[in-house]
Each structure stands twice: as structure tokens, then as C-alpha cells.
Scaffold this active site. Structure first.
Site, PDB file in Angstrom:
ATOM      1  N   HIS A  16       0.853  -1.189   0.000  1.00  0.00           N
ATOM      2  CA  HIS A  16       0.000   0.000   0.000  1.00  0.00           C
ATOM      3  C   HIS A  16       0.892   1.244   0.000  1.00  0.00           C
ATOM      4  O   HIS A  16       1.933   1.268   0.669  1.00  0.00           O
ATOM      5  CB  HIS A  16      -0.906  -0.007   1.227  1.00  0.00           C
ATOM      6  CG  HIS A  16      -1.891   1.114   1.259  1.00  0.00           C
ATOM      7  ND1 HIS A  16      -1.544   2.392   1.652  1.00  0.00           N
ATOM      8  CD2 HIS A  16      -3.212   1.158   0.942  1.00  0.00           C
ATOM      9  CE1 HIS A  16      -2.606   3.174   1.574  1.00  0.00           C
ATOM     10  NE2 HIS A  16      -3.624   2.450   1.141  1.00  0.00           N
ATOM     11  N   ASP A  18       0.966   4.162   1.427  1.00  0.00           N
ATOM     12  CA  ASP A  18       1.348   4.714   2.725  1.00  0.00           C
ATOM     13  C   ASP A  18       2.300   3.789   3.471  1.00  0.00           C
ATOM     14  O   ASP A  18       3.191   4.243   4.190  1.00  0.00           O
ATOM     15  CB  ASP A  18       0.105   4.975   3.581  1.00  0.00           C
ATOM     16  CG  ASP A  18      -0.793   6.049   2.992  1.00  0.00           C
ATOM     17  OD1 ASP A  18      -0.270   6.968   2.333  1.00  0.00           O
ATOM     18  OD2 ASP A  18      -2.027   5.960   3.175  1.00  0.00           O
ATOM     19  N   LYS A  19       2.116   2.482   3.297  1.00  0.00           N
ATOM     20  CA  LYS A  19       3.006   1.531   3.968  1.00  0.00           C
ATOM     21  C   LYS A  19       4.371   1.477   3.282  1.00  0.00           C
ATOM     22  O   LYS A  19       5.387   1.250   3.947  1.00  0.00           O
ATOM     23  CB  LYS A  19       2.368   0.144   3.991  1.00  0.00           C
ATOM     24  CG  LYS A  19       1.327  -0.001   5.067  1.00  0.00           C
ATOM     25  CD  LYS A  19       1.995  -0.134   6.421  1.00  0.00           C
ATOM     26  CE  LYS A  19       1.399   0.804   7.420  1.00  0.00           C
ATOM     27  NZ  LYS A  19       2.250   1.083   8.557  1.00  0.00           N
ATOM     28  N   GLU A  44      10.347  11.749   6.984  1.00  0.00           N
ATOM     29  CA  GLU A  44       9.070  11.619   6.283  1.00  0.00           C
ATOM     30  C   GLU A  44       9.342  11.216   4.834  1.00  0.00           C
ATOM     31  O   GLU A  44      10.300  11.693   4.217  1.00  0.00           O
ATOM     32  CB  GLU A  44       8.302  12.941   6.301  1.00  0.00           C
ATOM     33  CG  GLU A  44       8.166  13.574   7.676  1.00  0.00           C
ATOM     34  CD  GLU A  44       7.330  12.767   8.634  1.00  0.00           C
ATOM     35  OE1 GLU A  44       6.559  11.893   8.176  1.00  0.00           O
ATOM     36  OE2 GLU A  44       7.454  12.983   9.852  1.00  0.00           O
ATOM     37  N   GLU A  57      14.582  15.625   9.642  1.00  0.00           N
ATOM     38  CA  GLU A  57      15.713  16.080  10.425  1.00  0.00           C
ATOM     39  C   GLU A  57      16.472  14.876  10.987  1.00  0.00           C
ATOM     40  O   GLU A  57      15.847  13.912  11.457  1.00  0.00           O
ATOM     41  CB  GLU A  57      15.251  16.964  11.592  1.00  0.00           C
ATOM     42  CG  GLU A  57      14.509  18.218  11.159  1.00  0.00           C
ATOM     43  CD  GLU A  57      13.073  17.933  10.737  1.00  0.00           C
ATOM     44  OE1 GLU A  57      12.651  18.454   9.674  1.00  0.00           O
ATOM     45  OE2 GLU A  57      12.388  17.184  11.436  1.00  0.00           O
ATOM     46  N   LYS A 170      -5.728  -4.235   0.414  1.00  0.00           N
ATOM     47  CA  LYS A 170      -6.363  -3.812   1.664  1.00  0.00           C
ATOM     48  C   LYS A 170      -7.344  -4.901   2.090  1.00  0.00           C
ATOM     49  O   LYS A 170      -7.902  -5.611   1.255  1.00  0.00           O
ATOM     50  CB  LYS A 170      -7.135  -2.497   1.481  1.00  0.00           C
ATOM     51  CG  LYS A 170      -6.296  -1.342   0.987  1.00  0.00           C
ATOM     52  CD  LYS A 170      -7.131  -0.082   0.776  1.00  0.00           C
ATOM     53  CE  LYS A 170      -7.454   0.611   2.072  1.00  0.00           C
ATOM     54  NZ  LYS A 170      -8.073   1.942   1.851  1.00  0.00           N
ATOM     55  N   PHE A 235      -8.411  -4.045 -10.601  1.00  0.00           N
ATOM     56  CA  PHE A 235      -7.460  -3.324  -9.757  1.00  0.00           C
ATOM     57  C   PHE A 235      -6.065  -3.632 -10.306  1.00  0.00           C
ATOM     58  O   PHE A 235      -5.301  -4.387  -9.723  1.00  0.00           O
ATOM     59  CB  PHE A 235      -7.604  -3.776  -8.307  1.00  0.00           C
ATOM     60  CG  PHE A 235      -6.789  -2.991  -7.296  1.00  0.00           C
ATOM     61  CD1 PHE A 235      -5.961  -1.938  -7.674  1.00  0.00           C
ATOM     62  CD2 PHE A 235      -6.866  -3.314  -5.951  1.00  0.00           C
ATOM     63  CE1 PHE A 235      -5.216  -1.233  -6.743  1.00  0.00           C
ATOM     64  CE2 PHE A 235      -6.127  -2.620  -5.003  1.00  0.00           C
ATOM     65  CZ  PHE A 235      -5.305  -1.576  -5.391  1.00  0.00           C
ATOM     66  N   ASP A 243      -1.950   5.913  -6.280  1.00  0.00           N
ATOM     67  CA  ASP A 243      -2.308   6.830  -5.198  1.00  0.00           C
ATOM     68  C   ASP A 243      -1.030   7.179  -4.445  1.00  0.00           C
ATOM     69  O   ASP A 243      -0.277   6.281  -4.056  1.00  0.00           O
ATOM     70  CB  ASP A 243      -3.314   6.159  -4.264  1.00  0.00           C
ATOM     71  CG  ASP A 243      -3.913   7.115  -3.242  1.00  0.00           C
ATOM     72  OD1 ASP A 243      -3.717   8.328  -3.382  1.00  0.00           O
ATOM     73  OD2 ASP A 243      -4.582   6.634  -2.307  1.00  0.00           O
ATOM     74  N   ALA A 244      -0.777   8.449  -4.229  1.00  0.00           N
ATOM     75  CA  ALA A 244       0.427   8.855  -3.508  1.00  0.00           C
ATOM     76  C   ALA A 244       0.405   8.311  -2.085  1.00  0.00           C
ATOM     77  O   ALA A 244      -0.653   8.152  -1.467  1.00  0.00           O
ATOM     78  CB  ALA A 244       0.537  10.378  -3.480  1.00  0.00           C
ATOM     79  N   ARG A 249       0.218   7.821   7.711  1.00  0.00           N
ATOM     80  CA  ARG A 249      -1.213   7.965   7.425  1.00  0.00           C
ATOM     81  C   ARG A 249      -2.022   6.715   7.772  1.00  0.00           C
ATOM     82  O   ARG A 249      -3.217   6.665   7.483  1.00  0.00           O
ATOM     83  CB  ARG A 249      -1.430   8.321   5.950  1.00  0.00           C
ATOM     84  CG  ARG A 249      -1.084   9.759   5.637  1.00  0.00           C
ATOM     85  CD  ARG A 249      -1.830  10.285   4.437  1.00  0.00           C
ATOM     86  NE  ARG A 249      -1.578   9.511   3.238  1.00  0.00           N
ATOM     87  CZ  ARG A 249      -1.910   9.920   2.012  1.00  0.00           C
ATOM     88  NH1 ARG A 249      -2.505  11.103   1.853  1.00  0.00           N
ATOM     89  NH2 ARG A 249      -1.657   9.178   0.957  1.00  0.00           N
ATOM     90  N   LYS A 250      -1.397   5.716   8.361  1.00  0.00           N
ATOM     91  CA  LYS A 250      -2.126   4.491   8.705  1.00  0.00           C
ATOM     92  C   LYS A 250      -1.929   4.156  10.179  1.00  0.00           C
ATOM     93  O   LYS A 250      -1.649   3.017  10.555  1.00  0.00           O
ATOM     94  CB  LYS A 250      -1.655   3.346   7.807  1.00  0.00           C
ATOM     95  CG  LYS A 250      -2.143   3.480   6.367  1.00  0.00           C
ATOM     96  CD  LYS A 250      -3.658   3.360   6.275  1.00  0.00           C
ATOM     97  CE  LYS A 250      -4.196   3.585   4.871  1.00  0.00           C
ATOM     98  NZ  LYS A 250      -4.189   5.020   4.497  1.00  0.00           N
ATOM     99  N   LYS A 270      10.607   7.639  13.084  1.00  0.00           N
ATOM    100  CA  LYS A 270      11.036   8.325  14.303  1.00  0.00           C
ATOM    101  C   LYS A 270      11.953   7.429  15.124  1.00  0.00           C
ATOM    102  O   LYS A 270      11.634   6.257  15.362  1.00  0.00           O
ATOM    103  CB  LYS A 270       9.819   8.710  15.139  1.00  0.00           C
ATOM    104  CG  LYS A 270       8.897   9.685  14.437  1.00  0.00           C
ATOM    105  CD  LYS A 270       7.646   9.980  15.241  1.00  0.00           C
ATOM    106  CE  LYS A 270       6.719  10.922  14.486  1.00  0.00           C
ATOM    107  NZ  LYS A 270       5.458  11.165  15.203  1.00  0.00           N
ATOM    108  N   LYS A 274      11.720   9.705  20.437  1.00  0.00           N
ATOM    109  CA  LYS A 274      10.414  10.316  20.206  1.00  0.00           C
ATOM    110  C   LYS A 274       9.354   9.505  20.946  1.00  0.00           C
ATOM    111  O   LYS A 274       9.126   8.338  20.640  1.00  0.00           O
ATOM    112  CB  LYS A 274      10.070  10.348  18.712  1.00  0.00           C
ATOM    113  CG  LYS A 274      10.657  11.508  17.934  1.00  0.00           C
ATOM    114  CD  LYS A 274      12.141  11.458  17.775  1.00  0.00           C
ATOM    115  CE  LYS A 274      12.660  12.491  16.774  1.00  0.00           C
ATOM    116  NZ  LYS A 274      14.132  12.495  16.708  1.00  0.00           N
ATOM    117  N   ASP A 276       6.219   9.622  20.835  1.00  0.00           N
ATOM    118  CA  ASP A 276       5.138   9.117  19.990  1.00  0.00           C
ATOM    119  C   ASP A 276       5.315   7.615  19.763  1.00  0.00           C
ATOM    120  O   ASP A 276       4.342   6.862  19.746  1.00  0.00           O
ATOM    121  CB  ASP A 276       5.140   9.819  18.623  1.00  0.00           C
ATOM    122  CG  ASP A 276       4.446  11.157  18.659  1.00  0.00           C
ATOM    123  OD1 ASP A 276       3.665  11.395  19.585  1.00  0.00           O
ATOM    124  OD2 ASP A 276       4.700  11.968  17.754  1.00  0.00           O
TER     125      ASP A 276
END
Length: 391
Positions: A16, A18-19, A44, A57, A170, A235, A243-244, A249-250, A270, A274, A276
Site C-alpha cells: 500500500h 502509505d506503507k 518523512e 531532520e 487492503k 485493480f 495513489d500517492a 497515514r495508517k 522516528k 520520540k 510518539d
């Protein structure tokens, strides 16, 4: 809590968009931490039609800082491993751009350990951990089966058993709960990229076989119309060409499939200073050990931090009315900080997070994975005995 209801979670495959971005970002983390365990990384990634773009960074010991060519090689290596050799996205021919630069000095002065000052959190925020007794891995059943379906499809693609499958896919699983326990699947969805012109009926039959293999006996829907395989039809164009993709985002796929709160911060890209990432890992670790110890059937833990401050600002435990064996949320809030120091450095040390271990986390969930070969240390249940003794 309701006793009888339907609940749904989704997952997305390693291919995918995003992955793809998450895995590239974590490859950069692993590259830097592998050179310098104290490296700082916030990477990123964006992927689109034959383009890979990095920004963020970093900070690393100057004598071991990876070169731009090594960073590019790591990024392309992820795309190759996933299996993208398509006209619109190819590991070898995609344009690559890297805009990583040095970490802000303002952030560094608040985070770094210095003199009598302990290492502070890399940012403010809230992080959640969760565990429940629905599966052997103490994860919500809906996200557990959503991940396993896509893992089986990916394995069949990589081995050549299902060479008609392409990387992007998906899944979505809706389960019926009765008396608070999952008892059967009500709706099942898979959308998967496939070879040009491949027969949709054959594809549907193959995916239905995967559903049957993954779900417990008797859980398959009786109604064939409850199963959706490529419901839009063909598909063929997928991945970053369709799709970018962007890092982070997941986050619900990465965690508990919507069955528990999320603090909002992504993990991939990260380094473990961090919170998060590291505080979400330790929150899962603590929640899982509580459930594994038989002190509750469900547990949610929240931690909060301020940038530059070492100790968490708050610790919250919710047992959702399922506490057992004399446990209480208030008592656990007193006990947990005695078992694990919940500062960024304390978490990293306890879980051994300053190692290049992150690429495997970036697809099919950060939680509910088998701890092995020093990976997924936050999935261990080595606090069980200490928790039982403390309660």
C-alpha cells in the site's frame, strides 16, 4: 460495555502506498541507529508515480553518518523487497530526492541529557496502549484477522504460489460479538492489485480460500454476498502509481484497528527518543502484561509528556470493568512506574529500543507480533510475575 454488537477493522499490505512510505522511513531510522545508537531521526517519505521523496531532520555522529547514496540504496532496497517492478513504480528507475537536514538546535537543547538534566521527551503529546483477551496475542480480533489475511496473500505472492497478485492490497473484517466475545465474521472485504487481465472470478475464489484458512472454524459468512473481493472491479493500477503515499497515514492500522484510543502521533520514521513511538510501545507492553497476568480482560493505558521533560505528566489505567484477582486501576497506576521507569531513556533502556529493529514494524501492525530475535520486545510478557506479586 455493550455485549452484542458488530465491530470492524481494516489493514493494508506492505505494498500500500502509505506503507511503502512507512517502510522507507523506518529503513532510514534503522540505517542511522545501526551506525549510532544515539542518532536522532525524524524522516518523512512521499511516494508517487516513479518518485521517492525524503524530508526531515537527522543527527548522527559525524564519522559514521550515512551518505546520500547509502540512504538512497536503503530506500530502493525496500521498494525492491516489496516487489515493485512496474511501469509506474519501479525500485530501480524511480526518481529519488533526499531533503534530510540537521536536527533543530532548539529541540536538541531540550531533549539531550546534560549535567544533572535527564533526557527529556522529544515532544509533548499523549500515547495509548491497549490489550484484550480476544486473541492469543492479546489483540482485538478484528485487526488481528485483517493483518493475517494480508500477510497470507503477501506470502503467496512472494513465494510465487499466487503470481497473479501484485503488492497493493487492503482488507477489512467485520465480526459479530456476543456476550462481549467475537463469534463469527459478518462481512469480509479484500481489494487487491492483480496482474493485467486476470480473471476476477478466479481471484475471488482464491481470496475466499484465504479467508477460510485464516478465520476460526465456523466463522465464515454463510451468505456469499457478505464477501467483497475487488468490489470496484479491476485493480491493475495500484501502489504509488495509483495513489500517492505518505509516512504516518495508517496509524489506526498500525495500532488497534479503532478498538482503542490513539494519541495521534505516527511511529514510523522516528527514532525511539520520540515518545510518539517509545511511549506507545511501553504503554502496549504494560497493558499486555496486565491482561496476561489475569488482572483484567481489557486494559487501556495513557501516558502524557511535555517536550524537554523526562518524567511523564500523567499515567492513566482503565480496566473497563473487567478487573480480576484483586486488581484496581488506581493500584496499577501506583505499581507500574515502580516496574518500568517511564522516562524516554528509561523506556528505551528497558525495551532495548536503540537498535535497528524498525523496518519489520512498518507493515502488518506494530502490536500483536511475536517477540523473537530481539524484535518486538514490547510484546513480551515478562512483567507478569512482578505484577501478580505487587497486587
Amino acid at each position: 460495555m455493550r455485549s452484542n454488537y458488530l465491530f470492524t477493522s481494516e489493514s493494508v499490505s506492505e505494498g500500500h502506498p502509505d506503507k511503502v512510505a512507512d517502510q522507507i522511513s523506518d529503513a532510514v531510522v534503522d540505517l542511522f541507529i545501526g551506525r549510532d545508537p544515539e542518532a536522532r531521526v525524524a524522516c518523512e517519505t512521499m511516494v508517487t508515480t516513479n518518485r521517492i521523496i525524503l524530508a526531515g531532520e537527522v543527527r548522527c555522529r559525524e564519522d559514521v553518518t550515512p551518505t546520500m547514496s547509502e540512504i538512497e540504496e536503503a530506500a530502493r532496497g525496500i521498494v525492491k523487497k516489496i516487489g515493485y517492478e512496474q511501469h509506474g513504480f519501479h525500485w530501480q528507475y524511480a526518481d529519488f530526492a533526499c531533503h534530510l537536514h540537521g536536527q533543530s538546535a532548539d529541540i536538541a537543547q531540550g531533549v539531550d541529557e546534560a549535567g544533572n538534566k535527564d533526557e527529556g521527551a522529544g515532544d509533548q503529546g499523549i500515547m495509548f496502549g491497549f490489550a484484550c483477551d480476544e486473541t492469543p496475542d492479546l489483540m482485538p480480533a478484528t485487526i488481528h484477522y485483517s493483518h493475517r489475511i494480508l500477510e497470507m496473500l503477501a506470502e503467496a505472492r512472494h513465494t510465487g504460489e499466487a503470481d497473479f497478485l501484485e503488492p497493493d492490497s487492503k482488507s477489512q473484517v467485520t465480526l459479530a460479538y456476543e456476550n462481549g466475545k467475537p463469534v463469527r465474521a459478518v462481512k469480509l472485504v479484500v481489494s487487491t492489485q492483480h496482474a493485467k487481465g486476470y480473471d476476477q472470478a478466479k481471484l475471488r475464489d482464491y481470496v475466499k480460500g484465504v479467508f477460510a484458512d485464516i478465520l476460526p472454524s465456523g466463522w465464515m459468512p454463510n451468505d456469499d454476498e457478505a464477501i467483497f473481493v475487488n468490489p470496484t472491479g479491476l485493480f491493475e493500477i495500484g501502489g504509488p502509481d495509483g495513489d500517492a503515499g505518505l509516512t504516518g497515514r495508517k496509524i489506526i492500522v498500525d495500532t488497534y484497528g479503532g478498538a482503542a484510543p490513539h494519541g495521534g502521533g505516527a511511529f514510523s520514521g522516528k527514532d525511539p527518543t520520540k515518545v510518539d513511538r517509545s511511549a506507545a510501545y511501553v504503554s502496549r507492553y504494560l497493558a499486555k502484561n496486565i491482561v496476561a497476568a489475569g488482572l483484567a480482560r481489557r486494559c487501556t493505558i495513557q501516558l502524557s509528556y511535555a517536550i524537554g521533560v523526562a518524567e511523564p505528566l500523567s499515567l492513566y489505567v482503565d480496566l473497563h470493568g473487567t478487573e480480576a484477582n484483586g486488581a484496581s486501576a488506581a493500584q496499577l497506576e501506583e505499581v507500574l512506574p515502580q516496574l518500568v521507569r517511564l522516562t524516554p531513556k528509561g523506556i528505551r533502556t528497558h525495551l532495548g529500543l536503540n537498535r535497528p529493529i524498525y523496518v519489520p514494524t512498518a507493515a502488518y501492525g506494530h502490536f500483536g507480533r511475536k517477540p523473537a530475535n530481539d524484535l518486538f520486545s514490547w510484546e513480551k510478557t515478562d512483567l507478569v510475575d512482578a505484577l501478580k506479586q505487587a497486587i
